[in-house]
Scaffold this motif. Structure first.
Motif, PDB file in Angstrom:
ATOM      1  N   LEU A  62      -2.876  13.005   7.453  1.00 36.24           N
ATOM      2  CA  LEU A  62      -2.286  12.340   8.362  1.00 36.24           C
ATOM      3  C   LEU A  62      -1.368  11.060   7.415  1.00 36.24           C
ATOM      4  CD1 LEU A  62      -5.371  12.098  10.751  1.00 36.24           C
ATOM      5  CD2 LEU A  62      -2.967  13.283  11.022  1.00 36.24           C
ATOM      6  N   TYR A  63      -2.145  10.572   6.496  1.00 32.62           N
ATOM      7  CA  TYR A  63      -1.530   9.698   5.604  1.00 32.62           C
ATOM      8  C   TYR A  63      -0.205  10.194   5.121  1.00 32.62           C
ATOM      9  CZ  TYR A  63      -5.792   6.864   5.325  1.00 32.62           C
ATOM     10  OH  TYR A  63      -6.799   5.949   5.701  1.00 32.62           O
ATOM     11  N   GLY A  64      -0.250  11.365   4.731  1.00 36.15           N
ATOM     12  CA  GLY A  64       1.200  11.855   4.065  1.00 36.15           C
ATOM     13  C   GLY A  64       2.306  12.133   5.139  1.00 36.15           C
TER      14      GLY A  64
ATOM     15  N   PHE B 199     -11.179   1.736   0.794  1.00 38.78           N
ATOM     16  CA  PHE B 199     -11.129   0.657  -0.005  1.00 38.78           C
ATOM     17  C   PHE B 199      -9.822   0.084  -0.394  1.00 38.78           C
ATOM     18  CE2 PHE B 199     -15.598   2.207  -1.148  1.00 38.78           C
ATOM     19  CZ  PHE B 199     -16.137   1.366  -0.212  1.00 38.78           C
ATOM     20  N   TYR B 200      -8.880   1.105  -0.699  1.00 36.36           N
ATOM     21  CA  TYR B 200      -7.477   0.889  -1.064  1.00 36.36           C
ATOM     22  C   TYR B 200      -6.542   0.273  -0.151  1.00 36.36           C
ATOM     23  CZ  TYR B 200      -2.665   1.615  -2.477  1.00 36.36           C
ATOM     24  OH  TYR B 200      -1.360   1.755  -2.927  1.00 36.36           O
ATOM     25  N   LEU B 201      -6.943   0.854   0.904  1.00 35.54           N
ATOM     26  CA  LEU B 201      -6.370   0.484   2.230  1.00 35.54           C
ATOM     27  C   LEU B 201      -6.576  -0.908   2.910  1.00 35.54           C
ATOM     28  CD1 LEU B 201      -5.424   3.813   3.668  1.00 35.54           C
ATOM     29  CD2 LEU B 201      -3.953   2.344   2.626  1.00 35.54           C
ATOM     30  N   TYR B 202      -7.921  -1.054   2.942  1.00 35.70           N
ATOM     31  CA  TYR B 202      -8.637  -2.134   3.674  1.00 35.70           C
ATOM     32  C   TYR B 202      -9.375  -2.834   2.799  1.00 35.70           C
ATOM     33  CZ  TYR B 202      -7.325   1.171   7.650  1.00 35.70           C
ATOM     34  OH  TYR B 202      -6.801   2.039   8.336  1.00 35.70           O
ATOM     35  N   GLY B 203      -9.500  -2.701   1.670  1.00 39.18           N
ATOM     36  CA  GLY B 203     -10.410  -3.787   0.725  1.00 39.18           C
ATOM     37  C   GLY B 203     -11.754  -3.541   0.828  1.00 39.18           C
ATOM     38  N   LEU B 204     -12.941  -4.020  -0.015  1.00 38.83           N
ATOM     39  CA  LEU B 204     -13.755  -3.452  -0.262  1.00 38.83           C
ATOM     40  C   LEU B 204     -14.970  -4.218   0.982  1.00 38.83           C
ATOM     41  CD1 LEU B 204     -14.427  -4.620  -4.095  1.00 38.83           C
ATOM     42  CD2 LEU B 204     -14.490  -2.281  -3.068  1.00 38.83           C
ATOM     43  N   GLY B 205     -14.111  -4.754   1.715  1.00 40.23           N
ATOM     44  CA  GLY B 205     -15.328  -5.323   2.950  1.00 40.23           C
ATOM     45  C   GLY B 205     -15.331  -4.256   4.060  1.00 40.23           C
TER      46      GLY B 205
ATOM     47  N   LYS C  55       0.821  -1.082  -0.034  1.00 43.17           N
ATOM     48  CA  LYS C  55      -0.169  -0.032   0.080  1.00 43.17           C
ATOM     49  C   LYS C  55       0.917   1.230  -0.221  1.00 43.17           C
ATOM     50  CE  LYS C  55      -3.526  -2.515   0.629  1.00 43.17           C
ATOM     51  NZ  LYS C  55      -4.075  -3.480  -0.367  1.00 43.17           N
ATOM     52  N   ASN C  56       0.690   1.969  -1.012  1.00 44.02           N
ATOM     53  CA  ASN C  56       1.580   3.216  -1.272  1.00 44.02           C
ATOM     54  C   ASN C  56       1.049   4.573  -0.648  1.00 44.02           C
ATOM     55  OD1 ASN C  56       2.425   5.617  -2.531  1.00 44.02           O
ATOM     56  ND2 ASN C  56       3.747   4.229  -3.824  1.00 44.02           N
ATOM     57  N   LYS C  57       1.869   5.112   0.244  1.00 39.76           N
ATOM     58  CA  LYS C  57       1.226   6.102   1.026  1.00 39.76           C
ATOM     59  C   LYS C  57       0.994   7.340   0.283  1.00 39.76           C
ATOM     60  CE  LYS C  57       4.312   8.627   3.282  1.00 39.76           C
ATOM     61  NZ  LYS C  57       5.350   9.138   4.691  1.00 39.76           N
ATOM     62  N   THR C  58       1.664   7.608  -0.884  1.00 38.60           N
ATOM     63  CA  THR C  58       1.111   8.668  -1.754  1.00 38.60           C
ATOM     64  C   THR C  58      -0.188   8.513  -2.365  1.00 38.60           C
ATOM     65  OG1 THR C  58       3.529   9.340  -2.215  1.00 38.60           O
ATOM     66  CG2 THR C  58       1.893   9.917  -3.777  1.00 38.60           C
ATOM     67  N   VAL C  59      -0.220   7.179  -3.079  1.00 38.86           N
ATOM     68  CA  VAL C  59      -1.722   6.683  -3.569  1.00 38.86           C
ATOM     69  C   VAL C  59      -2.715   6.937  -2.557  1.00 38.86           C
ATOM     70  CG1 VAL C  59      -2.970   4.880  -4.674  1.00 38.86           C
ATOM     71  CG2 VAL C  59      -0.417   5.298  -5.148  1.00 38.86           C
ATOM     72  N   ALA C  60      -2.544   6.537  -1.446  1.00 38.56           N
ATOM     73  CA  ALA C  60      -3.365   6.680  -0.315  1.00 38.56           C
ATOM     74  C   ALA C  60      -3.749   8.149  -0.108  1.00 38.56           C
ATOM     75  CB  ALA C  60      -2.953   6.117   0.882  1.00 38.56           C
TER      76      ALA C  60
ATOM     77  N   ALA D  54       6.150   3.554  10.535  1.00 39.04           N
ATOM     78  CA  ALA D  54       4.844   3.604  11.139  1.00 39.04           C
ATOM     79  C   ALA D  54       3.961   3.087   9.794  1.00 39.04           C
ATOM     80  CB  ALA D  54       4.603   4.916  11.606  1.00 39.04           C
ATOM     81  N   TRP D  55       4.157   3.610   8.615  1.00 37.05           N
ATOM     82  CA  TRP D  55       3.068   3.283   7.505  1.00 37.05           C
ATOM     83  C   TRP D  55       3.387   1.796   7.188  1.00 37.05           C
ATOM     84  CZ3 TRP D  55      -0.786   5.118   4.810  1.00 37.05           C
ATOM     85  CH2 TRP D  55      -1.199   4.766   3.727  1.00 37.05           C
ATOM     86  N   ASN D  56       4.346   1.426   6.919  1.00 42.30           N
ATOM     87  CA  ASN D  56       4.884   0.098   6.605  1.00 42.30           C
ATOM     88  C   ASN D  56       4.447  -1.018   7.673  1.00 42.30           C
ATOM     89  OD1 ASN D  56       5.731   0.621   3.975  1.00 42.30           O
ATOM     90  ND2 ASN D  56       7.701   1.008   4.612  1.00 42.30           N
ATOM     91  N   ALA D  57       4.525  -0.498   8.939  1.00 40.83           N
ATOM     92  CA  ALA D  57       4.057  -1.584   9.944  1.00 40.83           C
ATOM     93  C   ALA D  57       2.643  -1.565   9.999  1.00 40.83           C
ATOM     94  CB  ALA D  57       4.594  -0.913  11.422  1.00 40.83           C
ATOM     95  N   HIS D  58       1.987  -0.593   9.626  1.00 41.18           N
ATOM     96  CA  HIS D  58       0.624  -0.733   9.853  1.00 41.18           C
ATOM     97  C   HIS D  58      -0.115  -0.909   8.675  1.00 41.18           C
ATOM     98  CE1 HIS D  58      -3.554   1.068  10.183  1.00 41.18           C
ATOM     99  NE2 HIS D  58      -3.478   0.674  11.303  1.00 41.18           N
ATOM    100  N   PHE D  59       0.441  -0.658   7.297  1.00 40.75           N
ATOM    101  CA  PHE D  59      -0.298  -0.948   6.129  1.00 40.75           C
ATOM    102  C   PHE D  59       0.247  -2.094   5.361  1.00 40.75           C
ATOM    103  CE2 PHE D  59      -2.103   3.335   7.132  1.00 40.75           C
ATOM    104  CZ  PHE D  59      -3.268   2.945   7.221  1.00 40.75           C
ATOM    105  N   ASN D  60       1.555  -2.218   5.563  1.00 40.40           N
ATOM    106  CA  ASN D  60       2.530  -3.212   4.915  1.00 40.40           C
ATOM    107  C   ASN D  60       3.175  -4.052   5.673  1.00 40.40           C
ATOM    108  OD1 ASN D  60       1.726  -2.008   2.194  1.00 40.40           O
ATOM    109  ND2 ASN D  60       3.351  -0.520   2.563  1.00 40.40           N
TER     110      ASN D  60
END
Length: 161
Positions: free
Chosen positions: A92-94, A35-41, A15-20, A100-106
Motif C-alpha cells: 500500500l505504501y509503494g 516508528f519511521y512515519l509516526y515517531g516513537l510515540g 518521509k520517503n515512500k521507498t524507505v517506508a 497523496a503520499w506527500n499530503a499525508h506524510f509530508n
C-alpha cells in the motif's frame, strides 16, 4: 525577512515512500515502519512486536513439544498474519500516489516532492512484499486449518469409540 512574522519551527525530514515500503516489508513485524512515519510515540508501532513475539514463542513450542501442541496452532499464525499484514502495508505504501503520499506524510512539502516518488527500489519492495506476504499468509492459513481439522478428526474418533 519580515521581523513581525513568527519564526517557523524547523521542519522534520521528508518521509520517503521507498524507505517506508522497505521498512514495512523487512521490519514491519517490529513496527519499524510505524516508528519511521509516526515517531516513537506511535502506540501501534509498540504493539506490533507482541504478536511477532508470540508467534516466535509458538515456533519454539512446536520445536520442544511437537506438532500436537494446541497452543502453537494459535500462536504461529499470529506471526504469519502479522508478517502478511506488514507486507500488505508495504504494498500500500509503494502504490500510494505521490500527491497523496506527500499530503499525508509530508504535509509541509510540495505535492510533487521527490520523497513521495516511486523508484525501481520501490517496485522491488512491492514485488517482494507481494510474493513473500502471500506465501506466508497461505502457509499460516494452511497450518491453522490442517491442525484444527486433524484435532476434530481425533475428537470424532474418541466419541465414536
Amino acid at each position: 525577512m519580515n521581523p513581525i512574522a513568527p519564526a517557523t519551527a524547523p521542519t522534520s525530514r521528508a518521509k520517503n515512500k521507498t524507505v517506508a515500503a522497505w521498512l514495512a516489508f523487512l521490519g514491519g513485524p517490529l513496527g519499524l515502519h510505524r516508528f519511521y512515519l509516526y515517531g516513537l510515540g506511535d502506540w501501534l508501532g509498540w504493539l506490533l512486536p507482541i504478536p511477532t513475539a508470540l508467534g516466535i514463542y509458538g515456533i519454539e513450542r512446536v520445536q520442544q513439544l511437537g506438532q500436537d501442541d494446541q497452543l502453537s496452532w494459535i500462536l504461529i499464525p499470529m506471526l504469519g498474519f502479522t508478517i502478511a499484514g506488514c507486507a500488505l502495508r508495504a504494498i500500500l505504501y509503494g502504490l500510494m500516489d505521490k500527491q497523496a503520499w506527500n499530503a499525508h506524510f509530508n504535509p509541509g512539502a510540495a505535492s510533487d516532492a521527490p520523497a513521495g516518488g516511486t523508484r525501481w527500489t520501490t517496485i522491488f519492495a512491492i514485488a517482494l512484499s507481494l510474493m513473500f506476504g502471500a506465501t506466508v499468509l497461505m502457509a499460516s492459513i494452511a497450518y491453522s486449518f490442517q491442525h484444527y481439522f486433524e484435532y476434530q478428526v481425533q475428537e470424532a474418533r474418541k466419541i465414536s469409540q
